[in-house]
Design an enzyme around this catalytic site. Structure first.
Site, PDB file in Angstrom:
ATOM      1  N   ASP A 122       9.817  17.676  59.894  1.00 56.60           N
ATOM      2  CA  ASP A 122       9.541  18.299  61.196  1.00 56.60           C
ATOM      3  C   ASP A 122       8.828  19.637  61.080  1.00 56.60           C
ATOM      4  OD1 ASP A 122      10.843  16.129  62.366  1.00 56.60           O
ATOM      5  OD2 ASP A 122      12.793  17.121  62.242  1.00 56.60           O
ATOM      6  N   LYS A 150       3.813  18.320  60.829  1.00 61.15           N
ATOM      7  CA  LYS A 150       2.802  17.527  60.107  1.00 61.15           C
ATOM      8  C   LYS A 150       1.874  16.786  61.060  1.00 61.15           C
ATOM      9  CE  LYS A 150       6.133  15.367  58.047  1.00 61.15           C
ATOM     10  NZ  LYS A 150       7.274  16.167  58.539  1.00 61.15           N
ATOM     11  N   GLY A 198       9.009  11.261  63.240  1.00 63.04           N
ATOM     12  CA  GLY A 198       8.578  11.520  64.607  1.00 63.04           C
ATOM     13  C   GLY A 198       7.543  12.623  64.519  1.00 63.04           C
ATOM     14  N   HIS A 199       6.275  12.274  64.679  1.00 61.59           N
ATOM     15  CA  HIS A 199       5.187  13.239  64.504  1.00 61.59           C
ATOM     16  C   HIS A 199       4.555  13.516  65.873  1.00 61.59           C
ATOM     17  CE1 HIS A 199       4.693  12.087  59.966  1.00 61.59           C
ATOM     18  NE2 HIS A 199       5.889  12.539  60.274  1.00 61.59           N
ATOM     19  N   GLN A 231       8.654  12.909  56.645  1.00 60.63           N
ATOM     20  CA  GLN A 231       9.814  13.675  56.175  1.00 60.63           C
ATOM     21  C   GLN A 231       9.335  14.928  55.422  1.00 60.63           C
ATOM     22  OE1 GLN A 231      10.126   9.876  55.438  1.00 60.63           O
ATOM     23  NE2 GLN A 231      10.568  10.083  57.596  1.00 60.63           N
TER      24      GLN A 231
HETATM   25  P1  GDP Z   1       6.517  16.574  62.165  1.00 57.29           P
HETATM   26  O1  GDP Z   1       7.604  15.557  62.057  1.00 57.29           O
HETATM   27  O2  GDP Z   1       6.352  17.356  60.915  1.00 57.29           O
HETATM   28  O3  GDP Z   1       5.220  15.992  62.640  1.00 57.29           O
HETATM   29  O4  GDP Z   1       6.994  17.612  63.277  1.00 57.29           O
HETATM   30  P2  GDP Z   1       7.647  17.249  64.708  1.00 57.29           P
HETATM   31  O5  GDP Z   1       6.602  16.711  65.593  1.00 57.29           O
HETATM   32  O6  GDP Z   1       8.882  16.432  64.515  1.00 57.29           O
HETATM   33  O7  GDP Z   1       8.156  18.675  65.170  1.00 57.29           O
HETATM   34  C1  GDP Z   1       7.282  19.732  65.332  1.00 57.29           C
HETATM   35  C2  GDP Z   1       7.429  20.241  66.785  1.00 57.29           C
HETATM   36  O8  GDP Z   1       6.848  21.515  66.891  1.00 57.29           O
HETATM   37  C3  GDP Z   1       6.709  19.386  67.780  1.00 57.29           C
HETATM   38  O9  GDP Z   1       7.398  19.447  69.002  1.00 57.29           O
HETATM   39  C4  GDP Z   1       5.341  20.055  67.899  1.00 57.29           C
HETATM   40  O10 GDP Z   1       4.717  19.818  69.158  1.00 57.29           O
HETATM   41  C5  GDP Z   1       5.725  21.479  67.775  1.00 57.29           C
HETATM   42  N1  GDP Z   1       4.725  22.361  67.147  1.00 57.29           N
HETATM   43  C6  GDP Z   1       3.862  22.099  66.132  1.00 57.29           C
HETATM   44  N2  GDP Z   1       3.197  23.216  65.761  1.00 57.29           N
HETATM   45  C7  GDP Z   1       3.662  24.204  66.564  1.00 57.29           C
HETATM   46  C8  GDP Z   1       3.392  25.609  66.654  1.00 57.29           C
HETATM   47  O11 GDP Z   1       2.604  26.182  65.912  1.00 57.29           O
HETATM   48  N3  GDP Z   1       4.106  26.312  67.587  1.00 57.29           N
HETATM   49  C9  GDP Z   1       5.002  25.721  68.427  1.00 57.29           C
HETATM   50  N4  GDP Z   1       5.648  26.489  69.304  1.00 57.29           N
HETATM   51  N5  GDP Z   1       5.276  24.402  68.367  1.00 57.29           N
HETATM   52  C10 GDP Z   1       4.626  23.664  67.447  1.00 57.29           C
HETATM   53  P1  IMO Z   2       9.451  13.581  60.055  1.00 51.81           P
HETATM   54  O1  IMO Z   2       8.400  12.719  59.421  1.00 51.81           O
HETATM   55  C1  IMO Z   2      13.431  15.274  59.738  1.00 51.81           C
HETATM   56  C2  IMO Z   2      16.489  12.787  57.833  1.00 51.81           C
HETATM   57  C3  IMO Z   2      17.627  12.245  58.671  1.00 51.81           C
HETATM   58  C4  IMO Z   2      18.734  12.216  57.634  1.00 51.81           C
HETATM   59  C5  IMO Z   2      17.995  11.789  56.370  1.00 51.81           C
HETATM   60  C6  IMO Z   2      18.078  10.307  56.062  1.00 51.81           C
HETATM   61  O2  IMO Z   2       9.433  13.571  61.539  1.00 51.81           O
HETATM   62  O3  IMO Z   2       9.463  14.946  59.459  1.00 51.81           O
HETATM   63  P2  IMO Z   2      16.933   8.152  57.112  1.00 51.81           P
HETATM   64  O4  IMO Z   2      17.000   7.602  58.509  1.00 51.81           O
HETATM   65  O5  IMO Z   2      15.562   8.457  56.645  1.00 51.81           O
HETATM   66  O6  IMO Z   2      17.698   7.312  56.144  1.00 51.81           O
HETATM   67  O7  IMO Z   2      17.744   9.550  57.218  1.00 51.81           O
HETATM   68  O8  IMO Z   2      16.653  12.155  56.570  1.00 51.81           O
HETATM   69  N1  IMO Z   2      15.139  12.448  58.325  1.00 51.81           N
HETATM   70  C7  IMO Z   2      14.306  13.336  58.886  1.00 51.81           C
HETATM   71  N2  IMO Z   2      14.502  14.636  59.199  1.00 51.81           N
HETATM   72  N3  IMO Z   2      12.238  14.679  59.944  1.00 51.81           N
HETATM   73  C8  IMO Z   2      12.028  13.397  59.611  1.00 51.81           C
HETATM   74  O9  IMO Z   2      10.820  12.829  59.669  1.00 51.81           O
HETATM   75  C9  IMO Z   2      13.105  12.643  59.090  1.00 51.81           C
HETATM   76  N4  IMO Z   2      13.253  11.367  58.684  1.00 51.81           N
HETATM   77  C10 IMO Z   2      14.496  11.264  58.198  1.00 51.81           C
HETATM   78  O10 IMO Z   2      17.918  13.119  59.739  1.00 51.81           O
HETATM   79  O11 IMO Z   2      19.212  13.516  57.422  1.00 51.81           O
HETATM   80 MG    MG Z   3       9.310  14.954  63.036  1.00 50.27          MG
END
Ligand code: GDP
Ligand code: IMO
Ligand code: MG
Length: 423
Positions: free
Chosen positions: A13, A16, A40-41, A223
């Site tokens: 998270d 990415k 979840g991207h 991840q």
């Molecule tokens: P990922 O799994 O690495 O793709 O990240 P996620 O999408 O799960 O979580 C990142 C969250 O931060 C999302 O809600 C994005 O919309 C948000 N986000 C990404 N870059 C920024 C930033 O520079 N500032 C803020 N405030 N939010 C951001």
């Molecule tokens: P993105 O790509 C954050 C965490 C789960 C749990 C552990 C194992 O959005 O960054 P799993 O279901 O993979 O067997 O769970 O890994 N986890 C993540 N945490 N971002 C993710 O993906 C994750 N995918 C799995 O919360 O701790």
């Molecule tokens: Mg994510």
């Protein structure tokens, strides 16, 4: 050589999805190489917000080819739903391919994930996303998994499906797991398999053709490093290699073809699920980061645990991944703070170390050693260049980069595409 890898250097998270979307401007193809719909991207474009789980985040650029690589575990039901949702939002999918070598997440994998998590004693729960990821990779390693290529032959697929469903019922139902109705499950899964069948291709052929043609390929990690099966905080990890080294087998690309590794790093740290987190703030400061950063899981909606930027862990991660450039995200979340902290060392049983320990029990005993810097108390969300950042924000970033010994290549100051600039 035109292959770049992008990975998360913390616990997932990091942002990415957003950075992939930005870098896709210069890419011809984006490939996912591990994980599944545990990811979840998030990508925000103008008023629209997309959350990608299995489909590469490059899909929102209309001319970019997108590949779900051989190292990904694919739940046909989840993929069908994601495709339908995107089509409804007018995202064209003819440029999407699913590797014929990818393994499938089957209904028994999801039941097993649930069974194992619910029956584990509290200290052993991993807090998985319950998407069947671990059990599907376990089947792959046990050499009993179903692969996407089998979908191309219904009779063969059905035979294998029923054998494995029966094996699950015989092995786990006596232990208390939920019984699988194989007829019903097959009907549901097959409907989704038929939907995704036209997209199943030999991704090795596609990717290597693109390489020969000199196309630019971006490998999208899911991840983060500390969820890596080898390098993460085992056993509180996911079941794949999330680090840059995992990209080659997961996409079928030779290491020599890779020219650049991007490490995405949040300006602070978050973790969702169980397991050690040395700089976690279990107080109002942590709650404040969660609220300001909107730190709730993009896949499961769970609140994310929040803490300061951990230089010890991030340096370890940059080393393992061979990070060439950092993409720093969510700097804006720190905008209001009087002071900001960097964890520069760990104190373990009175001894100070700059190394990241292997053992979970040790990681749980860490007292972080902090360096405190002044905050900037000004909004950064409309900054469009390094020079427009407040002086103390630059100071914080420069100090982090200095300690990590890696250059900052990109900065993100908000969730939108245009809230990003090169250093
Ligand atoms: P990922 O799994 O690495 O793709 O990240 P996620 O999408 O799960 O979580 C990142 C969250 O931060 C999302 O809600 C994005 O919309 C948000 N986000 C990404 N870059 C920024 C930033 O520079 N500032 C803020 N405030 N939010 C951001
Ligand atoms: P993105 O790509 C954050 C965490 C789960 C749990 C552990 C194992 O959005 O960054 P799993 O279901 O993979 O067997 O769970 O890994 N986890 C993540 N945490 N971002 C993710 O993906 C994750 N995918 C799995 O919360 O701790
Ligand atoms: Mg994510």
């Amino acid at each position: 050589m035109a292959v770049s890898i992008l990975i998360g250097i913390q616990w997932g998270d990091e942002g990415k999805g957003k950075i992939i979307d930005v870098l896709t401007r210069d890419a011809d193809m984006v490939v996912r190489f591990q994980g599944g719909n545990n990811a979840g991207h998030t990508v925000e474009i103008g008023p629209e917000k997309f959350i990608l789980h299995l489909i590469p985040s490059g899909i929102l650029h209309k001319d970019t080819d997108c590949v779900i690589g051989n190292g990904v575990v694919v739940d046909p039901l989840a993929l069908k739903k994601e495709m339908e949702d995107l089509l409804e939002r007018k995202i064209e999918l003819a440029r999407l391919q699913v590797s014929s070598r990818s393994h499938l997440i089957m209904p028994w994998h999801k039941l097993l994930d649930k069974f194992k998590e619910t029956r584990a004693e509290p200290s052993k729960k991993i807090g998985t996303t319950m998407r069947g990821i671990g059990p599907a990779y376990a089947s792959k390693m046990a050499r009993t998994g179903l692969r996407a290529v089998e979908i191309l032959d219904k009779a063969r697929f059905e035979k294998h499906f029923r054998e494995e469903a029966e094996d699950y019922n015989a092995t786990y139902v006596p232990l208390g797991a939920e019984k699988l109705d194989a007829d019903k499950a097959f009907a549901e899964v097959w409907e989704a398999c038929e939907y995704i069948r036209p997209y199943i291709q030999d991704s090795i052929v596609t990717i290597h053709k693109a390489l020969r043609e000199g196309k630019k390929i971006l490998l999208e990690g899911a991840q983060g490093t500390f969820l890596d099966i080898d390098h993460g905080t085992y056993p509180f990890v996911t079941s794949s290699n999330t680090t840059s080294g995992g990209a080659c087998p997961g996409a079928g690309i030779p290491p020599r073809a890779v020219s650049c590794v991007w490490g995405v790093i949040k300006a602070y740290t978050t973790r969702v699920g169980e397991g050690p987190f040395p700089t976690e703030l279990k107080n109002a400061e942590g709650d404040n980061l969660r609220t300001k950063g909107g730190e709730f899981g993009a896949t499961t909606g769970r609140p994310r645990r929040c803490g300061w930027l951990d230089i010890v862990a991030s340096r370890h991660s940059c080393m393992i991944n061979g990070v060439d450039f950092l993409a720093v995200t969510k700097l804006d979340v720190l905008d209001d703070l009087d002071t900001v902290k960097l964890c520069t060392a760990y104190r373990i049983d009175g001894v100070v170390t700059e190394n990241f320990p292997a053992d979970t029990e040790t990681l749980n005993r860490i007292e972080p050693v902090y360096e405190t810097l002044p905050g900037w108390k000004q909004p950064t969300t409309s900054a469009q260049s390094w020079d427009e950042l407040p002086e103390n924000a630059r100071r914080y970033l420069n100090r982090a980069a200095e300690l990590l010994q890696v250059k900052i290549g990109l900065l993100s100051v908000g969730p939108k595409r245009d809230q990003t600039f090169h250093r």
